[in-house]
Motif scaffolding. Structure first.
Motif, PDB file in Angstrom:
ATOM      1  N   PHE A 279       0.824  -1.216   0.000  1.00 29.79           N
ATOM      2  CA  PHE A 279       0.000   0.000   0.000  1.00 29.79           C
ATOM      3  C   PHE A 279       0.859   1.268   0.000  1.00 29.79           C
ATOM      4  O   PHE A 279       0.594   2.237   0.702  1.00 29.79           O
ATOM      5  CB  PHE A 279      -0.970   0.000   1.192  1.00 29.79           C
ATOM      6  N   GLY A 280       1.942   1.201  -0.781  1.00 27.49           N
ATOM      7  CA  GLY A 280       2.727   2.397  -1.046  1.00 27.49           C
ATOM      8  C   GLY A 280       3.812   2.723  -0.046  1.00 27.49           C
ATOM      9  O   GLY A 280       4.516   3.726  -0.210  1.00 27.49           O
ATOM     10  N   LYS A 281       4.014   1.904   0.985  1.00 26.86           N
ATOM     11  CA  LYS A 281       5.093   2.170   1.935  1.00 26.86           C
ATOM     12  C   LYS A 281       5.485   0.878   2.653  1.00 26.86           C
ATOM     13  O   LYS A 281       4.755  -0.112   2.585  1.00 26.86           O
ATOM     14  CB  LYS A 281       4.685   3.248   2.947  1.00 26.86           C
ATOM     15  N   THR A 282       6.646   0.950   3.299  1.00 26.23           N
ATOM     16  CA  THR A 282       7.103  -0.244   4.012  1.00 26.23           C
ATOM     17  C   THR A 282       6.142  -0.551   5.159  1.00 26.23           C
ATOM     18  O   THR A 282       5.504   0.348   5.724  1.00 26.23           O
ATOM     19  CB  THR A 282       8.525  -0.055   4.576  1.00 26.23           C
ATOM     20  N   LEU A 283       6.084  -1.843   5.533  1.00 24.66           N
ATOM     21  CA  LEU A 283       5.129  -2.262   6.563  1.00 24.66           C
ATOM     22  C   LEU A 283       5.335  -1.523   7.878  1.00 24.66           C
ATOM     23  O   LEU A 283       4.372  -1.191   8.574  1.00 24.66           O
ATOM     24  CB  LEU A 283       5.247  -3.778   6.809  1.00 24.66           C
TER      25      LEU A 283
END
Length: 393
Positions: A279-283
């Protein structure tokens, strides 16, 4: 009491050894049908530990033990992988059995039974727990049904045991039985025995949720086991007291080792969360994930503090039954939260055997039961609160 530089150096040495030499064994296929490492694998790793000077690292070459606070920093490092404690010879039940024999055994018994354990050339088993269907000893040792009676210069033991960790393949046994001898006043006795023995029959080895301990957790029938009187550990009728000498430090040692394993699971989950993008970024930048790892940080620190506190109490010479109960409850429950969050952070990968994260989840789940379930310790602590309240009135 401060932690010596000797202990800190040994802990660093153990950590370097486990990370460099033992982590690569985590995918080694040499496992028995219960999933536990085979004795062949264990002995191979122990030879590496012997060469590295980290075999049985909590006991010095002269036989003296590091104190409990020092032992903690060493055992935590050996537990960074379940294989680490086996390689370094700090695993249960051997570590607790070595402690008990070292504190209660005669020089002759130490030479015969303790020496091969310290040298890592033998495994041991502690025969206390009994089948629930018989209403025998479990979390309450005073319910023991296994009996021993004196017969000349021998004692004869009969009974059934269950969940006897490591019995299959063990060379040394500590057998606990309730005495029928009038002089013992109904107390328990402990005996050291060579294994295997035809009078001690393994009738079953159930598969369990945990799988880190060779020999698993056996069901046992003891049929007219004859033991020379000079193999009694300590004095007749004092077995319940000796059980407490063993159990308080053993509970704490479990906390040490499994904290090391959960620290490793946190490392793996944190690495995954920093590498995986969704979703566009690291977890880790998703609060739902990052907060779980942050909560794990807090729990890990609280576990460290509880272990250090309890170890300090034991180092004063106290039995530490109250402190070890409190620590066992707090740490085992915190480790369950840590392991569960690590699985959740890693999603599908977290439930596979590709890392030790799912292993730690299973091992820590079992830890909440063995050496006294959480509820038994809470019940014991509540009884103390009532006693203290009455005494204050």
């Amino acid at each position: 009491m401060t932690i010596s530089s000797e202990a800190l150096e040994m802990a660093a040495k153990v950590e370097a050894f486990v990370r460099e030499k033992i982590f690569p064994y985590e995918q080694d296929p040499r496992r028995d049908h219960h999933g536990a490492p085979t004795d062949e694998l264990v002995m191979e790793m122990r030879e590496l530990a012997r060469a590295a000077g980290v075999l049985t690292p909590h006991i010095r070459p002269d036989g003296s033990h590091f104190n409990q606070r020092e032992t903690a920093v060493i055992l935590i490092k050996s537990g960074l992988t379940p294989l680490g404690m086996l390689a370094c010879n700090t695993q249960a039940p051997d570590e607790g059995n070595m402690y008990l024999i070292g504190h209660v055994g005669s020089p002759e018994l130490k030479d015969r039974f303790l020496k091969p354990l310290v040298e890592g050339r033998a495994r041991s088993a502690f025969f206390m727990t009994e089948p629930a269907e018989l209403n025998g000893a479990g979390a309450d040792p005073s319910m023991m049904l296994t009996t021993c009676r004196k017969d000349g210069n021998h004692w004869v033991v009969n009974g059934k045991k269950c969940f006897i960790t490591g019995a299959e393949g063990a060379k040394v046994g500590i057998v606990m039985a309730k005495s029928e001898d009038p002089d013992s006043k109904g107390g328990a006795c402990m005996f050291l025995v060579d294994l295997p023995d035809p009078a001690i029959q393994i009738t079953g080895v159930p598969n369990t949720i945990d799988s880190s301990m060779p020999g698993s957790h056996a069901e046992i029938t003891i049929d007219n086991l004859r033991i020379p009187a000079d193999q009694m550990l300590g004095d007749a009728g004092e077995g319940f007291k000796y059980a407490q000498i063993r159990l308080s430090p053993a509970r704490l040692s479990h906390c040490m080792r499994w904290l090391g394993g959960c620290m490793r699971a946190q490392e793996i989950a944190t690495d995954y969360a920093n590498r995986r993008t969704a979703f566009g970024k690291t977890l880790i930048d998703h609060e739902g994930v990052g907060f779980m790892l942050a909560e794990n940080m807090i729990d890990i620190k609280q576990c460290e503090l509880m272990i250090d506190w309890c170890a300090g109490v034991l180092d004063t010479g106290s039995l530490g039954t109250v402190e070890s109960s409190m620590t066992k409850v707090a740490v085992s429950e915190a480790l369950m939260r840590i392991a569960d969050k690590c699985v959740q952070v890693m999603g599908g990968l977290g439930v596979t055997d590709k890392t030790i994260v799912e292993t730690m989840f299973r091992e820590v789940r079992a830890f909440r039961i063995y050496d006294g379930p959480t509820e038994v310790h809470k019940w014991s602590l509540a009884k103390k609160l009532r006693r203290d309240w009455k005494a204050a009135q």
